[in-house]
Enzyme design. Sequence first.
Site, PDB file in Angstrom:
ATOM      1  N   HIS A 135       0.854  -1.197   0.000  1.00  0.00           N
ATOM      2  CA  HIS A 135       0.000   0.000   0.000  1.00  0.00           C
ATOM      3  C   HIS A 135       0.884   1.238   0.000  1.00  0.00           C
ATOM      4  O   HIS A 135       1.046   1.919   1.005  1.00  0.00           O
ATOM      5  CB  HIS A 135      -0.933   0.000   1.211  1.00  0.00           C
ATOM      6  CG  HIS A 135      -2.028   1.007   1.109  1.00  0.00           C
ATOM      7  ND1 HIS A 135      -3.317   0.741   1.518  1.00  0.00           N
ATOM      8  CD2 HIS A 135      -2.058   2.279   0.654  1.00  0.00           C
ATOM      9  CE1 HIS A 135      -4.077   1.808   1.321  1.00  0.00           C
ATOM     10  NE2 HIS A 135      -3.316   2.761   0.793  1.00  0.00           N
ATOM     11  N   HIS A 137       1.749   4.919  -1.596  1.00  0.00           N
ATOM     12  CA  HIS A 137       1.517   6.130  -2.376  1.00  0.00           C
ATOM     13  C   HIS A 137       2.905   6.633  -2.781  1.00  0.00           C
ATOM     14  O   HIS A 137       3.675   7.080  -1.925  1.00  0.00           O
ATOM     15  CB  HIS A 137       0.817   7.204  -1.548  1.00  0.00           C
ATOM     16  CG  HIS A 137      -0.573   6.857  -1.133  1.00  0.00           C
ATOM     17  ND1 HIS A 137      -1.685   7.530  -1.607  1.00  0.00           N
ATOM     18  CD2 HIS A 137      -1.043   5.925  -0.262  1.00  0.00           C
ATOM     19  CE1 HIS A 137      -2.781   7.025  -1.051  1.00  0.00           C
ATOM     20  NE2 HIS A 137      -2.410   6.045  -0.236  1.00  0.00           N
ATOM     21  N   LYS A 218      -6.311  -0.119  -8.857  1.00  0.00           N
ATOM     22  CA  LYS A 218      -6.743   0.359  -7.545  1.00  0.00           C
ATOM     23  C   LYS A 218      -8.049   1.129  -7.687  1.00  0.00           C
ATOM     24  O   LYS A 218      -8.139   2.108  -8.427  1.00  0.00           O
ATOM     25  CB  LYS A 218      -5.677   1.275  -6.938  1.00  0.00           C
ATOM     26  CG  LYS A 218      -6.130   2.034  -5.706  1.00  0.00           C
ATOM     27  CD  LYS A 218      -6.432   1.112  -4.524  1.00  0.00           C
ATOM     28  CE  LYS A 218      -7.020   1.877  -3.351  1.00  0.00           C
ATOM     29  NZ  LYS A 218      -6.151   2.930  -2.822  1.00  0.00           N
ATOM     30  N   HIS A 220     -10.529   3.537  -5.727  1.00  0.00           N
ATOM     31  CA  HIS A 220     -10.476   4.448  -4.582  1.00  0.00           C
ATOM     32  C   HIS A 220     -11.719   5.317  -4.565  1.00  0.00           C
ATOM     33  O   HIS A 220     -12.130   5.842  -5.595  1.00  0.00           O
ATOM     34  CB  HIS A 220      -9.221   5.319  -4.649  1.00  0.00           C
ATOM     35  CG  HIS A 220      -8.891   5.983  -3.349  1.00  0.00           C
ATOM     36  ND1 HIS A 220      -9.653   7.009  -2.821  1.00  0.00           N
ATOM     37  CD2 HIS A 220      -7.894   5.759  -2.457  1.00  0.00           C
ATOM     38  CE1 HIS A 220      -9.130   7.397  -1.670  1.00  0.00           C
ATOM     39  NE2 HIS A 220      -8.065   6.646  -1.421  1.00  0.00           N
ATOM     40  N   HIS A 247     -10.298   0.728  -1.941  1.00  0.00           N
ATOM     41  CA  HIS A 247     -10.610   1.620  -0.819  1.00  0.00           C
ATOM     42  C   HIS A 247     -12.078   1.959  -1.005  1.00  0.00           C
ATOM     43  O   HIS A 247     -12.437   2.675  -1.930  1.00  0.00           O
ATOM     44  CB  HIS A 247      -9.705   2.859  -0.907  1.00  0.00           C
ATOM     45  CG  HIS A 247     -10.037   3.969   0.033  1.00  0.00           C
ATOM     46  ND1 HIS A 247      -9.066   4.665   0.719  1.00  0.00           N
ATOM     47  CD2 HIS A 247     -11.209   4.542   0.401  1.00  0.00           C
ATOM     48  CE1 HIS A 247      -9.614   5.613   1.454  1.00  0.00           C
ATOM     49  NE2 HIS A 247     -10.921   5.552   1.270  1.00  0.00           N
ATOM     50  N   HIS A 273      -6.749  -1.176   4.249  1.00  0.00           N
ATOM     51  CA  HIS A 273      -7.158  -0.685   5.585  1.00  0.00           C
ATOM     52  C   HIS A 273      -8.588  -1.118   5.934  1.00  0.00           C
ATOM     53  O   HIS A 273      -9.506  -0.319   6.024  1.00  0.00           O
ATOM     54  CB  HIS A 273      -7.000   0.826   5.731  1.00  0.00           C
ATOM     55  CG  HIS A 273      -7.268   1.637   4.505  1.00  0.00           C
ATOM     56  ND1 HIS A 273      -8.486   1.653   3.887  1.00  0.00           N
ATOM     57  CD2 HIS A 273      -6.462   2.456   3.791  1.00  0.00           C
ATOM     58  CE1 HIS A 273      -8.419   2.461   2.843  1.00  0.00           C
ATOM     59  NE2 HIS A 273      -7.197   2.957   2.768  1.00  0.00           N
ATOM     60  N   HIS A 321      -6.690  13.697   2.502  1.00  0.00           N
ATOM     61  CA  HIS A 321      -7.832  13.612   1.588  1.00  0.00           C
ATOM     62  C   HIS A 321      -8.364  14.979   1.186  1.00  0.00           C
ATOM     63  O   HIS A 321      -9.513  15.107   0.785  1.00  0.00           O
ATOM     64  CB  HIS A 321      -8.925  12.715   2.181  1.00  0.00           C
ATOM     65  CG  HIS A 321      -8.528  11.274   2.182  1.00  0.00           C
ATOM     66  ND1 HIS A 321      -8.563  10.504   1.045  1.00  0.00           N
ATOM     67  CD2 HIS A 321      -8.008  10.487   3.152  1.00  0.00           C
ATOM     68  CE1 HIS A 321      -8.109   9.293   1.327  1.00  0.00           C
ATOM     69  NE2 HIS A 321      -7.762   9.264   2.598  1.00  0.00           N
ATOM     70  N   ASP A 361       0.595   2.569   3.749  1.00  0.00           N
ATOM     71  CA  ASP A 361      -0.150   3.766   3.336  1.00  0.00           C
ATOM     72  C   ASP A 361       0.776   4.982   3.369  1.00  0.00           C
ATOM     73  O   ASP A 361       0.441   6.035   3.900  1.00  0.00           O
ATOM     74  CB  ASP A 361      -1.371   3.989   4.217  1.00  0.00           C
ATOM     75  CG  ASP A 361      -2.527   4.647   3.472  1.00  0.00           C
ATOM     76  OD1 ASP A 361      -2.300   5.173   2.377  1.00  0.00           O
ATOM     77  OD2 ASP A 361      -3.655   4.643   3.995  1.00  0.00           O
TER      78      ASP A 361
END
EC number: 3.5.1.5
Length: 568
Positions: A135, A137, A218, A220, A247, A273, A321, A361
């Site tokens: 995971h 980024h 992915k 999201h 996610h 998560h 976010h 993450d």
Amino acid sequence: MTLRLSRRAYAEMYGPTTGDRIRLADTELLIEVERDHTLYGEEVKFGGGKVIRDGMGQSQLPAADVADTVITNAVILDHWGIVKADIAIKHGRIAAIGKAGNPDIQPGVTIAIGAATEIIAGEGLIVTAGGIDTHIHFISPQQIDEALASGVTTMIGGGTGPATGTNATTCTPGPWHMERMLQAADGWPINLGFLGKGNASRPQPLVEQIEAGAIGLKLHEDWGTTPAAIDNCLTVADDTDTQVAIHTDTLNEAGFVEATVAAFKGRTIHTYHTEGAGGGHAPDILKVCGEANVLPSSTNPTRPYTINTLDEHLDMLMVCHHLDPSIAEDLAFAESRIRRETIAAEDILHDLGALSMLSSDSQAMGRVGEVIIRTWQTAHKMKVQRGALAGDGARNDNFRAKRYVAKYTINPALTHGIAHEVGSIEPGKWADLVLWEPAFFGVKPAMIVKGGMIAVAQMGDPNASIPTPQPVHYREMFATRGGALARTSLTFVSQLALDAGIGARYGLAKRLVPVRGCRTVTKRDMIHNAWQPAIRVDPETYDVVADGALLTCEPAAVLPMAQRYFLF
């Protein structure tokens, strides 16, 4: 003539043997050596007056018949066992686990040492497989330095740098970005694999990313994880043998968790998560741990549950976010994701093997250099609060150790179709190995071997007369330089991309390895972490019940593997 040694004297000379126990760092976890592959009286050890000398422990065999490198007398901790052995490396791969020496004069030799063999002294050290963080980024390339120095040798995720989309989502969107990131991967001494953006309701935008080199997709919520997008993404994954990570929809805008599970249609998917603080259907995304097709993981900021966990999460979430604390709706969105009850239950679900993996993450509500630390902190906390697991006795925590090491090694490898290359210490696999002094286990590796060559190690002043004078810190070694870099690390791609010849087209130097078996892996395949409980989360109190049992625990006020090891 036989010389008898006390256990203490033997351990000081050759490292622990069968029946000896080792404490992991400053935790309450003890592992016990289950088997010793070396032979008493025939052990090999390098140094002045020691065994590995010409005509003694070193044979006259040519390079083709001996190991390139042998790690001597190491304790291996892996999902399959805890054993003492010599480890042979040949052509960048693990060649054998057994007894090293000179077969001309020694009995039981399964690994030949010759003039072509280098030695790494493993006496008193623990060796684990390189960690796999699924995971990531890819916000900053400097994450790779931190991850590698922590014992992580494979990173999987998405991104393009500190773009707003990457700050929030693990996606490398589109063929152009995918090509650029694969080219960038050539410059880093770590195994890498990239996920494309999976949020689309028609196949073509997804297929072209797989053809460009993505090892998976992915989904999201920030890009819109609707049932239509989920269904389409999984259909493309089934057609291309790639994995999907998800996610889910925190706000339950397009449906509740039941709608998402229905959109899966029984197809394999990796849920990120899975507790939900990092994102996902509020408050009951944890339910998916009971699904046979769901491969659930955690990210590390909630690992383990402590007195500080809740306080740090709100600000972390607002930044990651792109939320505004002055907007009531944004604040409500953030607060809906942070629940002490589900975070506490997450500890126990890891301990019982319902949550199968642990990842970071990185820089997006997670710490890239703390996957391994927080895995073992969780194991320690659970032993202290819950006692021994059913598979362990009073003497050791071997089963618990195997369960937890699998969470960041073999299970992520199985999930993302790379277990044929990495994820465990087994003959034939890429020699990504991490060596630890027991007192620093899980915290600060002594050495990281990549593809059979030392990549990072604790090293003293380069101008000193010996390697050990201060300042001692992590420094890159020769595997990270020149052409060796591309020959000691892997880039994972899809089979479609490999068949399309992207290596030559993009001008890539690293070895490209296709992922495989991504669509047939199920929760049952998650080693030591395959429990599928029926989970219910109370929508009012957030209490978590699994197979009829309430899951709750207290937050930790003090943890091992923490301030005792770090100045800052």
